[in-house]
Design an enzyme around this catalytic site. Sequence first.
Site, PDB file in Angstrom:
ATOM      1  N   TYR A 131       0.817  -1.204   0.000  1.00 40.71           N
ATOM      2  CA  TYR A 131       0.000   0.000   0.000  1.00 40.71           C
ATOM      3  C   TYR A 131       0.862   1.270   0.000  1.00 40.71           C
ATOM      4  CZ  TYR A 131      -4.671  -1.983   0.845  1.00 40.71           C
ATOM      5  OH  TYR A 131      -5.878  -2.623   0.731  1.00 40.71           O
ATOM      6  N   LYS A 169       3.293 -15.306   2.021  1.00 38.14           N
ATOM      7  CA  LYS A 169       3.453 -16.036   0.751  1.00 38.14           C
ATOM      8  C   LYS A 169       4.952 -16.334   0.607  1.00 38.14           C
ATOM      9  CE  LYS A 169       1.875 -17.688  -3.169  1.00 38.14           C
ATOM     10  NZ  LYS A 169       1.070 -18.930  -3.200  1.00 38.14           N
ATOM     11  N   ASP A 174      -2.795 -18.265   0.230  1.00 37.71           N
ATOM     12  CA  ASP A 174      -3.807 -18.932  -0.607  1.00 37.71           C
ATOM     13  C   ASP A 174      -4.493 -20.055   0.168  1.00 37.71           C
ATOM     14  OD1 ASP A 174      -1.355 -20.240  -0.628  1.00 37.71           O
ATOM     15  OD2 ASP A 174      -1.444 -20.807  -2.748  1.00 37.71           O
ATOM     16  N   ASP A 217      -6.243  -7.187   4.026  1.00 38.58           N
ATOM     17  CA  ASP A 217      -7.391  -6.532   3.399  1.00 38.58           C
ATOM     18  C   ASP A 217      -8.307  -7.584   2.780  1.00 38.58           C
ATOM     19  OD1 ASP A 217      -8.951  -4.380   2.323  1.00 38.58           O
ATOM     20  OD2 ASP A 217      -8.032  -4.802   0.378  1.00 38.58           O
ATOM     21  N   ASP A 220     -12.140  -9.258   4.338  1.00 40.10           N
ATOM     22  CA  ASP A 220     -13.427  -9.229   3.627  1.00 40.10           C
ATOM     23  C   ASP A 220     -14.002 -10.634   3.520  1.00 40.10           C
ATOM     24  OD1 ASP A 220     -13.392  -6.459   3.113  1.00 40.10           O
ATOM     25  OD2 ASP A 220     -14.192  -6.758   1.087  1.00 40.10           O
TER      26      ASP A 220
HETATM   27  C1  IPM Z   1     -10.375  -1.348   4.068  1.00 41.26           C
HETATM   28  C2  IPM Z   1     -10.623  -0.704   2.738  1.00 41.26           C
HETATM   29  C3  IPM Z   1      -9.451   0.206   2.397  1.00 41.26           C
HETATM   30  C4  IPM Z   1      -8.211  -0.635   2.318  1.00 41.26           C
HETATM   31  C5  IPM Z   1      -9.634   1.050   1.131  1.00 41.26           C
HETATM   32  C6  IPM Z   1     -10.917   1.841   1.146  1.00 41.26           C
HETATM   33  C7  IPM Z   1      -8.459   1.941   0.877  1.00 41.26           C
HETATM   34  O1  IPM Z   1     -10.818  -1.664   1.761  1.00 41.26           O
HETATM   35  O2  IPM Z   1     -10.288  -0.617   5.075  1.00 41.26           O
HETATM   36  O3  IPM Z   1     -10.292  -2.569   4.140  1.00 41.26           O
HETATM   37  O4  IPM Z   1      -7.905  -1.233   1.276  1.00 41.26           O
HETATM   38  O5  IPM Z   1      -7.499  -0.688   3.316  1.00 41.26           O
HETATM   39 MN    MN Z   2     -10.863  -3.729   2.507  1.00 44.16          MN
END
Ligand code: IPM
Ligand code: MN
Length: 371
Positions: free
Chosen positions: A142, A192, A224, A248, A252
């Site tokens: 990032y 990884k 993975d 990240d 999710d």
């Molecule tokens: C998160 C979001 C952010 C990230 C984005 C909005 C920059 O997806 O907080 O997980 O990738 O960190």
């Molecule tokens: Mn995210």
Amino acid sequence: MKEATIITLPGDGIGPEVTEIAVTILKETCRAYNLEINTIERNFGGIGYDRDGEPVTEETLDLCKKHKFVLLGAVGGPKWDDLCANKRPEAALLKLRKELGVYANLRPIQVFPDLAGSSTLKEEIISGTDILIMRELTGGIYFGEPRLTSEENGDPFSVDTMKYSRLEVQRIARKAFDAARLRDKRVLSVDKANVLESSRMWRKSVIEVSEEYPDIELSHMLVDNCAMQLVRDPKQFDVIVTGNLFGDILSDEAAMLTGSIGMLPSASLGETNGLYEPVHGSAPDIAGKDTANPLAAVASAALLCRYSFGMEDAAKKIESSIETVLKEGYRTADLFRDEPETKRIGTKMMGEQLLKVLRQDIKSSEVTIEI
Ligand code: IPM
Ligand code: MN
């Protein structure tokens, strides 16, 4: 009555609706513990760009650093997708994380018993899941340099850099080991290392830190495989520590174990500062329609009580009010399935139900703790 000031950055899309409820709940709870919360609100993200010409101003960044504690809603939306990289709403978020130095992003993944049926995964697989994802937040791909787009023989190419120093890895690893001490005493480091140089350094550095924690069991998994194991058998995990990009993606994925990404709070911590935000995005399609789920924002306010104010009791009160409203059958649209004893309600109504439960709880328990 003591006082504390927090900065609120409601941001874009559903951000303002869910933040408003989180602030109400936070104020009401803290007041019961003799703490008056003052808020200072600022534009942030796309709305910041529209109003101030910048997704975040220097004044806002300074204010956040000064007051240390920030509650954020969500940023982004199609309206701002074509802006250049440093004007995008997401750029403001990355800048804020970096400037606050909040390198440890805690994403607790807990399956609420009353929602186990809302997940797309089988109930018997997910029920009882209790994971803490410790995502490194201010390093890795990032932020790594160089990052650029250029051209070679008329062919455009782009570079991003995944870079980690030992110091960066070891400080997040310590946070993970410390957190594991208060849980099931197991840390899984995800990387990884079969391909990436930065992952081999990551793994070696985590192993070094583990020597300071003989009481914690450390294991390693490739990212993975981890993505697969999360849906195969999520109960196997306790604390997962991983880099910015892997964290990240995995968080999710893990969010869906809980039935909805609308349930997931997060805390981003550095040495002194704390940034609290729901994991979900700005959901522009449902913004302003009173259908968004405010529970992740409210749960983020609970984390603020826990980690920045050291008010564990207050945090638990907020968390148990969430459990109670779910038990009572209240569901926002994202959680609703046509089941007996459940009622589909809007964002505001969810806030009111939470307040009702909290008030009863505060009244019936003697809250005398001083912070
Ligand atoms: C998160 C979001 C952010 C990230 C984005 C909005 C920059 O997806 O907080 O997980 O990738 O960190
Ligand atoms: Mn995210």
